[in-house]
Design an enzyme around this catalytic site. Structure first.
Site, PDB file in Angstrom:
ATOM      1  N   ARG A  43     -19.077  16.845  -3.886  1.00 13.28           N
ATOM      2  CA  ARG A  43     -19.528  15.866  -2.898  1.00 13.28           C
ATOM      3  C   ARG A  43     -19.683  16.548  -1.551  1.00 13.28           C
ATOM      4  O   ARG A  43     -18.909  17.436  -1.203  1.00 13.28           O
ATOM      5  CB  ARG A  43     -18.503  14.727  -2.748  1.00 13.28           C
ATOM      6  N   GLU A  84       0.852  -1.192   0.000  1.00 10.25           N
ATOM      7  CA  GLU A  84       0.000   0.000   0.000  1.00 10.25           C
ATOM      8  C   GLU A  84       0.886   1.239   0.000  1.00 10.25           C
ATOM      9  O   GLU A  84       1.821   1.355   0.803  1.00 10.25           O
ATOM     10  CB  GLU A  84      -0.921  -0.025   1.232  1.00 10.25           C
ATOM     11  N   ALA A 102     -18.065  -0.304  -7.127  1.00  7.93           N
ATOM     12  CA  ALA A 102     -17.474  -1.028  -5.994  1.00  7.93           C
ATOM     13  C   ALA A 102     -17.985  -2.460  -5.942  1.00  7.93           C
ATOM     14  O   ALA A 102     -17.240  -3.385  -5.606  1.00  7.93           O
ATOM     15  CB  ALA A 102     -17.785  -0.302  -4.684  1.00  7.93           C
ATOM     16  N   ASP A 150     -10.927  -1.474  -9.885  1.00  6.97           N
ATOM     17  CA  ASP A 150     -10.804  -0.220 -10.645  1.00  6.97           C
ATOM     18  C   ASP A 150      -9.566  -0.177 -11.526  1.00  6.97           C
ATOM     19  O   ASP A 150      -9.530   0.565 -12.503  1.00  6.97           O
ATOM     20  CB  ASP A 150     -10.792   0.985  -9.693  1.00  6.97           C
ATOM     21  N   ARG A 202     -17.164   5.007   2.959  1.00  3.56           N
ATOM     22  CA  ARG A 202     -15.987   4.227   2.540  1.00  3.56           C
ATOM     23  C   ARG A 202     -15.008   3.980   3.684  1.00  3.56           C
ATOM     24  O   ARG A 202     -14.538   2.865   3.900  1.00  3.56           O
ATOM     25  CB  ARG A 202     -15.231   4.970   1.431  1.00  3.56           C
TER      26      ARG A 202
END
Length: 437
Positions: free
Chosen positions: A215, A40, A339, A326, A132
């Site tokens: 958003r 990551e 998702a 994705d 999320r």
């Protein structure tokens, strides 16, 4: 919990990226006692963005994959708050005053902001919106610290020079890691995708979709005060000319999630998120009705998120590298299915990898995954872009009857889908058509 009856595999996998795709895949592979390492780029697992919707197809996938993944979803998901709305995906309304006649009607008996129709979902389906970050925080609890490596941003890949067939990951910090195979779960800005397709392939990078979004999160008590409980506590889409507003409850009904979409033909592709002023944002919806103006007025952060998507590519794998989620098929959010497709991918690929008894079987697993998943996931990218145009009066114009007809027929292929059947098909490809499973 890892199964006790499966022998330890003689290969090890790198998962690049620790978002929803990478973690759901990792948790499922760990159940099968498959050796993995997650790389990551960030210093810890985390998701950006606010609410994400997971449909009944994703709900079924999570149940099939792992009780822990399904529990993380159940713990964090939020559906419509009213009992009579629990089997409605969205209530559809016109939000744009320009659609109304001189008496304020958008069709006989219906004014701007009134409910036109609901998009029904299968009764009792396992679906909902999640915040999320909260969903990811729950998933992380089931990933042992020993399999995660943080601060590892992949900048390149290569084939190992020791004739093992392994893949080598090259990181921004100058280090490398060698693994039997690599699964690219590194999202829409994937580094594994251009390496797999070739940097000159027109499908190697995401392209601007023609839409952008603001958003926001509005506390539910404030949303109820502005809009009334029926609108605030249940999901709605407000249609308009070249834009639409989407609202749905998150955080167990404590918050109303808002996404306000607009259109532009061009975009500076270097800048995916741009800050603007509240005045500019409000000016874009100045000709819309009072509900939309109140919603936009209550949004705190006027950041613009450009919406990108992947052009269809001709493969999701090459050798011992496979793209998932994705990184393989980034989409616009207009069908609330991106998702969910990532989670479906994780279910299919984890089960195929579990069939691979040694390192030489991995490429066949990737090939079977590609053959069963590519058409469905790329169809979502195409139809999602169309859906955005539908909501923005660009597909059937502002013909509300045609729009309703399209809404009521366009989601079933996503929601009413048998993943078990697709896995059986994939296993047949993996084993060769004549082999009994």
């Amino acid at each position: 919990m890892a199964s006790t009856d499966s022998p330890k595999k003689n290969y090890n996998l790198a998962i690049v990226g620790g978002g929803i795709s990478g973690l759901t895949l990792a948790i499922t592979l760990l159940r099968y006692d498959i050796p993995i390492t997650i790389y990551e780029a960030a210093p810890h697992f985390g998701e950006i963005g606010a609410g994400v919707y997971l449909g009944p197809n994703a709900g079924r996938a999570m149940k099939l994959m792992s009780p822990k993944i399904h529990e993380a979803f159940t713990k964090t998901k939020t559906g419509n708050q009213w009992k009579e709305k629990e089997d409605s995906w969205f209530t559809i309304r016109v939000g744009d005053e320009r659609k109304a006649d001189k008496d304020g009607f958008v069709k006989p008996g219906k004014k701007v902001g009134d409910a036109l129709f609901d998009v029904p979902m299968e009764a009792g389906g396992d679906r909902g919106g999640v915040y999320r970050a909260a969903f990811l925080d729950e998933l992380v609890k089931d990933v042992p610290d020993s399999v995660a490596r943080f601060g590892k941003r992949v900048v390149d890949l290569s084939n190992a020079k020791d004739n093992s067939g392994d893949m080598v990951l090259h990181f921004a910090d100058g280090t490398t890691a060698q693994h039997s195979a690599v699964i690219g779960c590194d999202g829409i800005k994937s580094k594994t995708r251009p390496w797999l397709l070739g940097k000159d392939d027109p499908a190697s990078d995401a392209v601007y979709s023609g839409k952008y979004a603001y958003r926001g999160l509005i506390p539910m008590d404030k949303a109820v005060e502005m809009l009334g409980e029926e609108v605030a506590a249940n999901s709605s889409i407000f249609l308009g000319y070249h834009g639409h507003i989407l609202t749905f409850p998150v955080q167990k009904g404590k918050t109303m999630n808002v996404v306000a979409f607009n259109s532009s033909k061009t975009w500076d592709e270097e800048k995916w998120v741009v800050t603007t002023s509240k005045e500019k944002m409000e000016a874009e919806f100045a000709e819309w009705g009072p509900q939309v103006q109140k919603i936009v007025g209550a949004m705190e952060k006027p950041d613009i998120w450009a919406l990108f998507m992947h052009p269809p590519c001709n493969t999701f794998y090459k050798g011992r590298l496979c793209l998932l989620g994705d990184a393989a098929h980034a989409t616009t959010p207009h069908q609330g299915a991106g998702a969910g497709m990532c989670i479906e991918d994780s279910y299919i690929l984890a089960n195929l990898i579990n069939e691979a008894n040694d390192v030489n079987d991995l490429e066949r697993a990737f090939k079977a995954f590609d053959q069963v998943r590519r058409e469905r996931t790329q169809k979502n990218v195409t139809t999602s872009k169309e859906a955005g145009m539908l909501y923005d009066f660009e597909l059937h114009g502002d013909d509300l009857d045609k729009i309703e007809e399209s809404f009521l027929s366009r989601m079933q292929w996503i929601w009413e889908f048998s993943l078990e059947e697709q896995l059986e098909q994939a296993k047949k490809i993996f084993h060769g058509d004549g082999t009994k499973i």
